[in-house]
Design a protein around this motif. Structure first.
Motif, PDB file in Angstrom:
ATOM      1  N   SER A  18      25.183  27.737  19.120  1.00  0.00           N
ATOM      2  CA  SER A  18      26.122  28.127  18.080  1.00  0.00           C
ATOM      3  C   SER A  18      25.873  27.438  16.751  1.00  0.00           C
ATOM      4  O   SER A  18      26.579  27.695  15.777  1.00  0.00           O
ATOM      5  N   GLY A  19      24.897  26.538  16.692  1.00  0.00           N
ATOM      6  CA  GLY A  19      24.668  25.754  15.496  1.00  0.00           C
ATOM      7  C   GLY A  19      23.977  26.522  14.389  1.00  0.00           C
ATOM      8  O   GLY A  19      23.527  27.657  14.544  1.00  0.00           O
ATOM      9  N   LYS A  20      23.858  25.850  13.229  1.00  0.00           N
ATOM     10  CA  LYS A  20      23.276  26.485  12.046  1.00  0.00           C
ATOM     11  C   LYS A  20      21.749  26.411  12.023  1.00  0.00           C
ATOM     12  O   LYS A  20      21.117  27.054  11.175  1.00  0.00           O
ATOM     13  N   ASP A 371      26.594  13.194  14.415  1.00  0.00           N
ATOM     14  CA  ASP A 371      25.636  14.031  13.692  1.00  0.00           C
ATOM     15  C   ASP A 371      24.236  13.946  14.276  1.00  0.00           C
ATOM     16  O   ASP A 371      23.410  14.838  14.072  1.00  0.00           O
ATOM     17  N   ASP A 378      25.036  21.529  14.312  1.00  0.00           N
ATOM     18  CA  ASP A 378      25.671  21.753  13.021  1.00  0.00           C
ATOM     19  C   ASP A 378      25.444  20.598  12.058  1.00  0.00           C
ATOM     20  O   ASP A 378      25.944  20.627  10.940  1.00  0.00           O
ATOM     21  N   CYS A 382      17.247  19.611  12.474  1.00  0.00           N
ATOM     22  CA  CYS A 382      16.811  20.951  12.849  1.00  0.00           C
ATOM     23  C   CYS A 382      15.349  20.893  13.287  1.00  0.00           C
ATOM     24  O   CYS A 382      14.433  21.207  12.523  1.00  0.00           O
TER      25      CYS A 382
END
Length: 386
Positions: A18-20, A371, A378, A382
């Motif tokens: 579900s992350g960006k 984080d 999110d 990445c």
């Protein structure tokens, strides 16, 4: 299946799905890179070492250690901050200055943050966008001294062990003669030390005759990194333990990675080998990305591991086996101020995942433990490992 240690992992965790992060960078084992990819990374390291830091980084003195979260043990020397250092040196100094704050208590999330921030610096200042490589040291466990990671090739090689007739100075590879600032000006050093625990503190290092490479045998790493289901404390204790794979790789390399004193620097050296200045050696980054890779695999191997984290506020070397990730009180009773790296004793209780990580005024952004728990979520991270 993982390509290097042969262990199945989950394809996606819920936060990753579900992350960006939709187009993650890929971190690859050093020896799978092309020569062009290797040279791009070594060039970026040399580039960062050529850029003045212009005084970047909060000076930290030995006296200021008492204002940090408690450290039970002898006074710990920190070299003076050098305002003429390079940007590469600035990252080395961060590791020196914050070492006693982040080891044990914040070891895994902070080093993930440290590596990510260093990667951002390589991109920002030197245009490197190839992803951080890692070093799977299990591939070199059976003949470490002659491992293929120690490539002497100019421009693309990481270099081998130092010349014993030249104070263990590394004389080959892309980083031969690279100038370093901390703890005193010197050039990169490595010294093969197969039994690094002989003659040092037997309380902290009880198995004095342990061969360092015995901790990184492939079957051992596979077995241990696949265990500790839901047990963050157990996993961290294994990988970061005083005689675990993390420390063993540091000490078998000796020199800068192993905490050996450069010439004329005894005033800022510690009584036992302590790799606080190990970020001097470019191998540091590949080593710690391997540690991060194993943590990432462990996190994704079981749902109980997704958000697992626990730590105590006090670094107590004398009770280390009992409190491998920090002694009481629990970390949530206070928080860090991320810019200065000092402790705010008056903050209200917060979740341990909301704990702000120290930056020493160098690391990019202001981020929490939470984080750093997922490399595809999110937060700012990445990336994936191949």
């Amino acid at each position: 299946m993982d390509a290097h240690i042969g262990r199945p992992v989950l394809v996606n965790t819920p936060v990753e799905s579900s992350g960006k992060c939709k187009n993650p960078s890929v971190r690859r084992e050093w020896r799978t890179l092309t020569d062009a990819q290797k040279e791009a990374w070594t060039d970026a390291i040399l580039c960062l070492n050529s850029i003045p830091s212009n005084g970047l980084g909060a000076p930290v003195s030995t006296a200021s250690v008492t204002s940090k979260p408690p450290v039970i043990g002898p006074p710990l020397p920190i070299p003076p901050h050098n305002s003429s250092a390079s940007m590469y040196d600035a990252y080395s100094y961060v590791h020196i200055a914050l070492n006693d704050q982040v080891r044990f208590r914040l070891f895994l999330p902070w080093h993930r943050y440290f590596g990510w921030s260093f990667e951002q610096a390589l991109s920002k200042y030197c245009g490197y966008n190839g992803g951080m490589p890692y070093w799977d040291w299990t591939l070199d466990a059976n003949d470490f001294e002659h491992g293929s990671i120690f490539d002497p090739t100019p421009k693309t090689g990481l270099g081998g062990f130092g010349d014993p007739t030249h104070q263990s100075e590394v004389l080959d590879g892309a980083f031969a003669g690279i100038p370093l600032t901390y703890p005193v000006p010197h050039t990169l050093q490595r010294k093969f030390t197969p039994y690094p625990f002989v003659g040092i503190d037997p309380i902290l290092f009880p198995d004095q005759n342990l061969a360092a490479v015995s901790t990184i045998q492939p079957t051992r790493v596979q077995q241990m990194s696949g265990g500790f289901r839901g047990d963050y404390k157990g996993f961290q204790s294994w990988i970061e333990g005083m005689q675990g794979p993390h420390m063993s790789v540091h000490l078998v390399l000796g020199g800068d990675m192993g905490g050996d004193c450069p010439p004329n620097s005894t005033a800022v050296c510690r009584p036992n080998p302590d790799p606080m200045g190990s970020a001097n050696d470019p191998l540091f980054w590949l080593h710690h990305e391997m540690v991060d890779k194993l943590w990432n695999q462990w996190q994704r191997s079981h749902p109980e591991n997704y958000w697992a984290f626990e730590a105590g506020i006090t670094r107590d070397l004398y009770t280390w086996p009992r409190y491998p990730n920090g002694a009481p009180p629990a970390m949530h009773v206070r928080t860090f101020l991320s810019i200065s790296g000092i402790c705010n004793l008056h903050s209200p209780p917060i979740s341990q995942l909301d704990y702000v990580l120290p930056t020493a005024g160098v690391l990019m952004g202001n981020y929490t433990v939470g984080d750093m728990l997922h490399t595809r979520g999110d937060g700012p991270l990445c990336y994936v490992y191949e």
